[in-house]
Design a protein around this motif. Sequence first.
Motif, PDB file in Angstrom:
ATOM      1  N   GLN A 111       0.856  -1.190   0.000  1.00  0.00           N
ATOM      2  CA  GLN A 111       0.000   0.000   0.000  1.00  0.00           C
ATOM      3  C   GLN A 111       0.892   1.241   0.000  1.00  0.00           C
ATOM      4  OE1 GLN A 111      -3.393   0.686  -0.079  1.00  0.00           O
ATOM      5  NE2 GLN A 111      -2.702   2.804  -0.123  1.00  0.00           N
ATOM      6  N   PRO A 112       0.924   1.993  -1.119  1.00  0.00           N
ATOM      7  CA  PRO A 112       1.704   3.232  -1.128  1.00  0.00           C
ATOM      8  C   PRO A 112       1.173   4.211  -0.083  1.00  0.00           C
ATOM      9  CG  PRO A 112       1.014   2.635  -3.350  1.00  0.00           C
ATOM     10  CD  PRO A 112       0.265   1.744  -2.397  1.00  0.00           C
ATOM     11  N   PHE A 113       2.088   4.856   0.641  1.00  0.00           N
ATOM     12  CA  PHE A 113       1.641   5.792   1.676  1.00  0.00           C
ATOM     13  C   PHE A 113       2.536   7.002   1.851  1.00  0.00           C
ATOM     14  CE2 PHE A 113       4.727   3.413   3.979  1.00  0.00           C
ATOM     15  CZ  PHE A 113       5.209   4.254   4.967  1.00  0.00           C
ATOM     16  N   CYS A 114       3.768   6.988   1.328  1.00  0.00           N
ATOM     17  CA  CYS A 114       4.649   8.133   1.540  1.00  0.00           C
ATOM     18  C   CYS A 114       5.471   8.430   0.303  1.00  0.00           C
ATOM     19  CB  CYS A 114       5.541   7.928   2.759  1.00  0.00           C
ATOM     20  SG  CYS A 114       6.835   6.698   2.548  1.00  0.00           S
ATOM     21  N   PHE A 115       6.074   9.616   0.316  1.00  0.00           N
ATOM     22  CA  PHE A 115       6.767  10.172  -0.831  1.00  0.00           C
ATOM     23  C   PHE A 115       8.053  10.827  -0.343  1.00  0.00           C
ATOM     24  CE2 PHE A 115       6.624  14.041  -3.791  1.00  0.00           C
ATOM     25  CZ  PHE A 115       7.126  13.376  -4.901  1.00  0.00           C
ATOM     26  N   PHE A 116       9.191  10.381  -0.880  1.00  0.00           N
ATOM     27  CA  PHE A 116      10.491  10.971  -0.573  1.00  0.00           C
ATOM     28  C   PHE A 116      11.033  11.655  -1.816  1.00  0.00           C
ATOM     29  CE2 PHE A 116      10.480   8.011   2.952  1.00  0.00           C
ATOM     30  CZ  PHE A 116      11.322   8.564   3.906  1.00  0.00           C
ATOM     31  N   ILE A 117      11.713  12.764  -1.613  1.00  0.00           N
ATOM     32  CA  ILE A 117      12.428  13.466  -2.671  1.00  0.00           C
ATOM     33  C   ILE A 117      13.875  13.558  -2.211  1.00  0.00           C
ATOM     34  CG2 ILE A 117      12.622  15.611  -3.984  1.00  0.00           C
ATOM     35  CD1 ILE A 117       9.683  16.204  -3.166  1.00  0.00           C
ATOM     36  N   THR A 118      14.814  13.095  -3.052  1.00  0.00           N
ATOM     37  CA  THR A 118      16.227  13.142  -2.669  1.00  0.00           C
ATOM     38  C   THR A 118      17.074  13.732  -3.792  1.00  0.00           C
ATOM     39  OG1 THR A 118      16.700  10.892  -3.477  1.00  0.00           O
ATOM     40  CG2 THR A 118      16.029  11.115  -1.167  1.00  0.00           C
ATOM     41  N   ARG A 119      18.135  14.362  -3.357  1.00  0.00           N
ATOM     42  CA  ARG A 119      19.133  14.877  -4.297  1.00  0.00           C
ATOM     43  C   ARG A 119      20.493  14.673  -3.650  1.00  0.00           C
ATOM     44  NH1 ARG A 119      18.686  18.780  -8.646  1.00  0.00           N
ATOM     45  NH2 ARG A 119      20.774  19.520  -9.142  1.00  0.00           N
ATOM     46  N   SER A 120      21.358  13.944  -4.336  1.00  0.00           N
ATOM     47  CA  SER A 120      22.685  13.619  -3.802  1.00  0.00           C
ATOM     48  C   SER A 120      23.735  14.562  -4.363  1.00  0.00           C
ATOM     49  CB  SER A 120      23.069  12.181  -4.170  1.00  0.00           C
ATOM     50  OG  SER A 120      22.152  11.289  -3.617  1.00  0.00           O
ATOM     51  N   GLU A 121      24.693  14.886  -3.489  1.00  0.00           N
ATOM     52  CA  GLU A 121      25.825  15.691  -3.906  1.00  0.00           C
ATOM     53  C   GLU A 121      27.002  15.350  -3.004  1.00  0.00           C
ATOM     54  OE1 GLU A 121      26.859  20.367  -4.180  1.00  0.00           O
ATOM     55  OE2 GLU A 121      24.920  19.715  -5.005  1.00  0.00           O
ATOM     56  N   ASP A 122      28.093  14.909  -3.607  1.00  0.00           N
ATOM     57  CA  ASP A 122      29.281  14.487  -2.873  1.00  0.00           C
ATOM     58  C   ASP A 122      28.893  13.426  -1.836  1.00  0.00           C
ATOM     59  OD1 ASP A 122      30.880  16.255  -4.378  1.00  0.00           O
ATOM     60  OD2 ASP A 122      30.414  17.898  -3.019  1.00  0.00           O
ATOM     61  N   ASP A 123      29.166  13.699  -0.569  1.00  0.00           N
ATOM     62  CA  ASP A 123      28.869  12.714   0.483  1.00  0.00           C
ATOM     63  C   ASP A 123      27.576  13.047   1.217  1.00  0.00           C
ATOM     64  OD1 ASP A 123      29.675  14.965   1.905  1.00  0.00           O
ATOM     65  OD2 ASP A 123      30.678  13.801   3.455  1.00  0.00           O
ATOM     66  N   ALA A 124      26.710  13.866   0.600  1.00  0.00           N
ATOM     67  CA  ALA A 124      25.505  14.328   1.285  1.00  0.00           C
ATOM     68  C   ALA A 124      24.256  14.088   0.437  1.00  0.00           C
ATOM     69  CB  ALA A 124      25.627  15.812   1.608  1.00  0.00           C
ATOM     70  N   VAL A 125      23.130  14.023   1.125  1.00  0.00           N
ATOM     71  CA  VAL A 125      21.826  13.899   0.471  1.00  0.00           C
ATOM     72  C   VAL A 125      20.890  14.930   1.088  1.00  0.00           C
ATOM     73  CG1 VAL A 125      19.801  12.420   0.142  1.00  0.00           C
ATOM     74  CG2 VAL A 125      22.089  11.439  -0.064  1.00  0.00           C
ATOM     75  N   ALA A 126      20.244  15.702   0.241  1.00  0.00           N
ATOM     76  CA  ALA A 126      19.175  16.595   0.677  1.00  0.00           C
ATOM     77  C   ALA A 126      17.865  15.870   0.417  1.00  0.00           C
ATOM     78  CB  ALA A 126      19.225  17.896  -0.112  1.00  0.00           C
ATOM     79  N   LEU A 127      16.921  16.007   1.345  1.00  0.00           N
ATOM     80  CA  LEU A 127      15.679  15.279   1.152  1.00  0.00           C
ATOM     81  C   LEU A 127      14.484  16.012   1.706  1.00  0.00           C
ATOM     82  CD1 LEU A 127      14.908  13.533   4.061  1.00  0.00           C
ATOM     83  CD2 LEU A 127      17.103  12.630   3.418  1.00  0.00           C
ATOM     84  N   ASP A 128      13.345  15.575   1.202  1.00  0.00           N
ATOM     85  CA  ASP A 128      12.033  15.972   1.713  1.00  0.00           C
ATOM     86  C   ASP A 128      11.228  14.697   1.833  1.00  0.00           C
ATOM     87  OD1 ASP A 128      11.780  18.871   2.033  1.00  0.00           O
ATOM     88  OD2 ASP A 128      12.172  18.958  -0.128  1.00  0.00           O
TER      89      ASP A 128
END
Length: 157
Positions: free
Chosen positions: A64-81
């Motif tokens: 059952q789908p229930f959540c949504f992640f947004i990620t963007r990787s750069e070098d050794d880091a990840v920005a997310l929502d």
Amino acid sequence: MKKQSFHFTYVTDDQRELIHLWLQKPHISEWIHGSGLQNTLDDLDKSFIGKSETNYWIGSNDNQPFCFFITRSEDDAVALDVFIGEENYLEKGLAIEMFNQFIDQHFSSTHRLFIDPEVANQRAVHVYTKLGFTILNEFIAPWNPVPHYLMELKRNS
């Protein structure tokens, strides 16, 4: 409470309507709207044709789908929502387990994670703090000119 088993995959074009529906729900649209919402929708469409550097994920529990992640990787880091789209998954104490499983499954070797909730979104700030994020600073986002926190989670693994 029994341990949940969450599964996360890239969003596919056939899930576009579900994501659009979630983004219109009041508990999400309060925090993502205006140009930030439009930028997300436009970039999501670009991701379906391989023209985005951002990744969009859908999380499921018992298929059952229930959540949504947004990620963007750069070098050794990840920005997310992250957003929980299905209301019956809200306020169940699942956010920390869901988040940790997502990171363990897809970013286990990432040492730094960043997230930028609105200062007014105290529910999210509370959850991120419980996850180990610390507030680095406060800023005004160009996509939504209200105060946001830049929060960081450092991981040793």
